[in-house]
Design a protein around this motif. Structure first.
Motif, PDB file in Angstrom:
ATOM      1  N   HIS A 102      -3.203   0.846 -12.832  1.00 25.89           N
ATOM      2  CA  HIS A 102      -2.732   2.201 -12.539  1.00 25.89           C
ATOM      3  C   HIS A 102      -1.620   2.173 -11.495  1.00 25.89           C
ATOM      4  O   HIS A 102      -0.627   2.919 -11.605  1.00 25.89           O
ATOM      5  CB  HIS A 102      -3.902   3.054 -12.042  1.00 25.89           C
ATOM      6  N   ARG A 104       0.523  -0.226 -11.107  1.00 22.96           N
ATOM      7  CA  ARG A 104       1.720  -0.719 -11.791  1.00 22.96           C
ATOM      8  C   ARG A 104       2.392   0.390 -12.583  1.00 22.96           C
ATOM      9  O   ARG A 104       3.627   0.523 -12.566  1.00 22.96           O
ATOM     10  CB  ARG A 104       1.367  -1.898 -12.706  1.00 22.96           C
ATOM     11  N   GLU A 105       1.604   1.184 -13.311  1.00 26.37           N
ATOM     12  CA  GLU A 105       2.232   2.224 -14.130  1.00 26.37           C
ATOM     13  C   GLU A 105       2.877   3.314 -13.264  1.00 26.37           C
ATOM     14  O   GLU A 105       3.781   4.012 -13.709  1.00 26.37           O
ATOM     15  CB  GLU A 105       1.222   2.843 -15.097  1.00 26.37           C
ATOM     16  N   MET A 106       2.398   3.444 -12.023  1.00 25.89           N
ATOM     17  CA  MET A 106       2.959   4.429 -11.097  1.00 25.89           C
ATOM     18  C   MET A 106       4.068   3.832 -10.223  1.00 25.89           C
ATOM     19  O   MET A 106       4.580   4.505  -9.320  1.00 25.89           O
ATOM     20  CB  MET A 106       1.849   4.998 -10.217  1.00 25.89           C
ATOM     21  N   ASN A 107       4.423   2.566 -10.500  1.00 25.76           N
ATOM     22  CA  ASN A 107       5.440   1.863  -9.711  1.00 25.76           C
ATOM     23  C   ASN A 107       5.095   1.884  -8.220  1.00 25.76           C
ATOM     24  O   ASN A 107       5.971   2.082  -7.363  1.00 25.76           O
ATOM     25  CB  ASN A 107       6.828   2.474  -9.937  1.00 25.76           C
ATOM     26  N   ARG A 180       0.215  17.532 -10.862  1.00 28.58           N
ATOM     27  CA  ARG A 180       1.212  16.621 -10.291  1.00 28.58           C
ATOM     28  C   ARG A 180       2.321  17.359  -9.558  1.00 28.58           C
ATOM     29  O   ARG A 180       2.826  16.881  -8.536  1.00 28.58           O
ATOM     30  CB  ARG A 180       1.825  15.754 -11.407  1.00 28.58           C
ATOM     31  N   ALA A 270      -5.255   2.690 -15.543  1.00 30.97           N
ATOM     32  CA  ALA A 270      -3.977   3.066 -16.168  1.00 30.97           C
ATOM     33  C   ALA A 270      -4.204   3.968 -17.371  1.00 30.97           C
ATOM     34  O   ALA A 270      -5.286   3.999 -17.960  1.00 30.97           O
ATOM     35  CB  ALA A 270      -3.217   1.811 -16.586  1.00 30.97           C
ATOM     36  N   PRO A 275       3.458   8.791 -15.954  1.00 30.42           N
ATOM     37  CA  PRO A 275       4.502   7.799 -16.225  1.00 30.42           C
ATOM     38  C   PRO A 275       5.222   8.014 -17.563  1.00 30.42           C
ATOM     39  O   PRO A 275       6.359   7.571 -17.732  1.00 30.42           O
ATOM     40  CB  PRO A 275       3.729   6.464 -16.225  1.00 30.42           C
ATOM     41  N   ARG A 276       4.559   8.689 -18.517  1.00 29.53           N
ATOM     42  CA  ARG A 276       5.174   8.934 -19.830  1.00 29.53           C
ATOM     43  C   ARG A 276       5.613  10.380 -20.005  1.00 29.53           C
ATOM     44  O   ARG A 276       6.045  10.770 -21.086  1.00 29.53           O
ATOM     45  CB  ARG A 276       4.176   8.557 -20.943  1.00 29.53           C
TER      46      ARG A 276
END
Length: 301
Positions: A102, A104-107, A180, A270, A275-276
């Motif tokens: 998670h 990683r997907e959120m940088n 968000r 994740a 992210p998408r």
């Protein structure tokens, strides 16, 4: 030992605490028909006296499974109107940023530190059961995060990791819905607003049942999933936690006393929508699961 779950059913406006055995729910009040005494009048009260209540519940479940209770007390699962199972914990504590995939997907790069990210949600207003989940007013980026929920079974203050798991009474399924656009506000001094982003009314469903810890072989080896309109979005193992559950409990209890019935959300893997650029809309149907724990159904409104 007969496996059972704990639930709260609605009978009109009246909450009915019950255990689930097989394909039926049995109100706790029915225990007296089998000569079983000592149960509290609600699920929270059961957890407050968990060390005493669990053996009584075990006997109750065995009586129900063996036909020692009048069948007229049984409520078929297909007809049960399930509500939030625990009404209400003293505290609802969430642990964030707890899965590497998670992050990683959120940088996000967050090295593992001395303790996890922890925050509080208002339990009596943020929590809800299965059913409708309303998008907060003005929110255009309503996102999902499936989480394994821990229900505390004993008072813990500055507990050691080695003793932490023994203080867990059960597990449930939750979704930490996140607004968000409120969570990451523009032109705001602080980087995140946890109350508006994650604590608005009815944005933390949990349930539909609580499964006692005695029936979960390894909470760090459970498959957790979330789907939207039948499409799988999150599919992971709790083995991916950065901070294991015993670490979470030990860290929280160093600063905040955990009490019976408190709920801890243990983080999400994740597959979230941000992210998408995917977000929820009225009419969407969400299903969240935790292996061996339960399956939570929701409709977005």
């Amino acid at each position: 030992m007969t496996k059972f779950t704990l639930a709260t059913l609605r009978l009109g406006a009246v909450p009915i605490p019950a255990i689930g055995v097989g394909s039926d729910y049995w109100p706790l009040a029915a225990a007296a028909q089998a000569g079983i005494a000592g149960l509290d009048t609600d699920i929270k009260g059961v957890f407050v006296n968990w060390a005493v209540a669990f053996p009584v519940l075990r006997d109750f479940a065995t009586a129900a499974a063996n036909g020692r209770l009048p069948s007229s007390f049984a409520i078929p699962a297909a007809k049960a109107d399930l509500a939030l199972p625990i009404q209400f914990p003293n505290k609802l504590i969430a642990v964030g940023a707890n899965y590497e995939d998670h992050l990683r997907e959120m940088n996000a790069v967050i090295p593992k530190g001395e303790r996890p990210v922890m925050f509080i949600k208002p339990p009596t207003t943020a929590m809800t059961g299965p059913g409708k989940v309303h998008i907060p007013d003005g929110c255009a980026q309503f996102d999902w995060e499936v989480e394994l929920a821990v229900i505390v079974g004993t008072r813990m203050r500055k507990v050691a990791r080695a003793d932490a798991m023994a203080g867990i009474a059960g597990y449930s399924v939750s979704v930490d819905y996140t607004a968000r656009d409120y969570f990451f506000p523009k032109d705001y001094f602080f980087k995140a607003d946890f109350l508006l982003g994650k604590g608005q009314d009815g944005t933390t469903p949990l349930g539909p049942v609580i499964t006692p810890a005695a029936f979960i072989r390894d909470p760090h080896d459970l498959r957790i999933t979330l789907s939207v309109n039948g499409v799988t979005k999150q599919d992971a193992s709790t083995a991916g936690m950065i901070y294991r559950i015993d670490e979470q409990i030990a860290a929280i209890s160093q600063f905040v006393t955990l009490e019976p019935g408190d709920v801890i959300l243990t983080g999400s893997p994740a597959g979230v929508g941000l992210p998408r650029g995917e977000f929820l809309h009225p009419g969407d149907r969400v299903v969240a699961t935790a292996e061996g724990v339960g399956e939570l159904h929701m409709e977005i409104a």
